[in-house]
Enzyme design. Structure first.
Site, PDB file in Angstrom:
ATOM      1  CE  LYS A   1      -2.516  -1.495   3.712  1.00  0.00           C
ATOM      2  NZ  LYS A   1      -3.496  -1.359   4.835  1.00  0.00           N
ATOM      3  N   GLY A   2       2.116   1.135   0.409  1.00  0.00           N
ATOM      4  CA  GLY A   2       2.916   2.339   0.660  1.00  0.00           C
ATOM      5  C   GLY A   2       3.060   3.275  -0.533  1.00  0.00           C
TER       6      GLY A   2
ATOM      7  CD  GLU B   1       8.163  -0.515  -2.694  1.00  0.00           C
ATOM      8  OE1 GLU B   1       7.157   0.103  -2.331  1.00  0.00           O
ATOM      9  OE2 GLU B   1       8.333  -1.731  -2.535  1.00  0.00           O
TER      10      GLU B   1
ATOM     11  CG  ASP C   1      14.724  -0.456   4.646  1.00  0.00           C
ATOM     12  OD1 ASP C   1      15.744   0.234   4.754  1.00  0.00           O
ATOM     13  OD2 ASP C   1      14.171  -0.987   5.631  1.00  0.00           O
TER      14      ASP C   1
ATOM     15  CG  PHE D   1      10.352   3.643  12.473  1.00  0.00           C
ATOM     16  CD1 PHE D   1       9.230   3.875  11.676  1.00  0.00           C
ATOM     17  CD2 PHE D   1      10.462   2.420  13.101  1.00  0.00           C
ATOM     18  CE1 PHE D   1       8.251   2.915  11.521  1.00  0.00           C
ATOM     19  CE2 PHE D   1       9.484   1.446  12.957  1.00  0.00           C
ATOM     20  CZ  PHE D   1       8.374   1.695  12.160  1.00  0.00           C
TER      21      PHE D   1
HETATM   22  O1  LIG Z   1      13.225  -3.179   0.840  1.00  0.00           O
HETATM   23  P1  LIG Z   1      12.439  -3.858   1.945  1.00  0.00           P
HETATM   24  O2  LIG Z   1      13.251  -3.964   3.226  1.00  0.00           O
HETATM   25  O3  LIG Z   1      11.862  -5.170   1.517  1.00  0.00           O
HETATM   26  O4  LIG Z   1      11.251  -2.915   2.403  1.00  0.00           O
HETATM   27  C1  LIG Z   1      10.526  -2.071   1.550  1.00  0.00           C
HETATM   28  C2  LIG Z   1       9.070  -2.411   1.613  1.00  0.00           C
HETATM   29  O5  LIG Z   1       8.559  -2.204   2.939  1.00  0.00           O
HETATM   30  C3  LIG Z   1       7.389  -1.387   2.856  1.00  0.00           C
HETATM   31  O6  LIG Z   1       6.257  -2.155   2.607  1.00  0.00           O
HETATM   32  P2  LIG Z   1       5.495  -2.996   3.709  1.00  0.00           P
HETATM   33  O7  LIG Z   1       5.840  -4.446   3.540  1.00  0.00           O
HETATM   34  O8  LIG Z   1       5.718  -2.383   5.061  1.00  0.00           O
HETATM   35  O9  LIG Z   1       3.974  -2.831   3.277  1.00  0.00           O
HETATM   36  P3  LIG Z   1       3.160  -1.462   2.966  1.00  0.00           P
HETATM   37  O10 LIG Z   1       3.616  -0.997   1.594  1.00  0.00           O
HETATM   38  O11 LIG Z   1       1.728  -1.892   2.978  1.00  0.00           O
HETATM   39  O12 LIG Z   1       3.489  -0.464   4.046  1.00  0.00           O
HETATM   40  C4  LIG Z   1       7.634  -0.534   1.620  1.00  0.00           C
HETATM   41  O13 LIG Z   1       6.429  -0.044   1.073  1.00  0.00           O
HETATM   42  C5  LIG Z   1       8.325  -1.493   0.674  1.00  0.00           C
HETATM   43  O14 LIG Z   1       7.404  -2.230  -0.110  1.00  0.00           O
END
Ligand SMILES: O=P(O)(O)OC[C@H]1O[C@H](OP(=O)(O)OP(=O)(O)O)[C@H](O)[C@@H]1O
Length: 204
Positions: free
Chosen positions: A66-67, A123, A127, A176
């Site tokens: 969703k982000g 995206e 991270d 964070f």
């Molecule tokens: O590079 P990484 O360490 O894998 O992290 C990045 C992911 O983490 C967050 O999503 P999340 O899984 O928290 O879901 P969200 O998009 O619903 O917040 C963000 O939106 C990325 O998709």
């Protein structure tokens, strides 16, 4: 200013200086990027994407829910390729109830449409890289013409797997972050600025 914009050494600004309610301010350590700075970054990314895909009807941007929802809409609003193209989305989450997983739960919508397309994964934040690595692998099984990545935020120092964005907005320090789609326990996505959460909120 060329992309990406490196803000790793930038000082946080006090939340009181921004147009956000007291309910939010109390939970924030500071603001790293204002709404206007985010808009500028999105515009620069949109220009770069437009240059790359202009006139290409196989352009297929995929929103990583969703982000990335806000970023996706704002980015595409500024992209005019001069030809019609289609759009996709995928739900992905590494943070289900329970411990964080390396392999995200994912659910594609209309994944059969990926075949032959020039896919652009859109995206909010790259991270550790597990999410985009897994998504890219899954997409490649559907035989697209190409797969590239556009991320608004990049915490490059946290990378655990080899993933490089083609279009990279801001390089962030470790921290964070919440706002503009980024959440803590599903809250603060609606904050218009990118902020650092007060550690006391996380520690309880
Ligand atoms: O590079 P990484 O360490 O894998 O992290 C990045 C992911 O983490 C967050 O999503 P999340 O899984 O928290 O879901 P969200 O998009 O619903 O917040 C963000 O939106 C990325 O998709």
């Amino acid at each position: 200013m060329p992309l990406p914009i490196d803000v790793r050494d930038r000082e946080l600004r006090a939340p009181e200086r921004f147009d956000i309610g007291a309910e939010y301010r109390a939970d924030l350590e500071g603001i790293l990027l204002s709404r206007a700075e985010l808009e500028d970054g999105v515009s620069r990314l949109a220009a770069a994407v437009t240059d790359e895909y202009r006139g290409n009807p196989d352009f297929y941007p995929v929103c990583v829910l969703k982000g990335a929802m806000r970023f996706f809409v704002d980015l595409l609003r500024e992209i005019d390729l001069g030809v019609p193209y289609s759009e996709g989305m995928v739900y992905s989450s590494r943070y289900q109830s329970g411990p964080t997983t390396q392999t995200p739960a994912m659910e594609f919508f209309q994944e059969e449409h990926l075949s032959g397309k020039d896919v652009l994964l859109v995206e909010d934040v790259l991270d550790e890289g597990y999410t985009l690595s897994a998504l890219r692998e899954r997409i490649e099984a559907f035989d697209p013409a190409s797969v590239e990545i556009a991320t608004l935020f990049d915490v490059a120092s946290n990378r655990q797997v080899d993933v490089d964005p083609t279009f990279d907005g801001f390089v962030l320090p470790d921290g964070f972050f919440v706002g503009y789609g980024l959440d803590y326990e599903e809250r603060y996505r609606d904050l218009p600025h990118l902020a650092v959460l007060d550690p006391a909120v996380v520690d309880g």
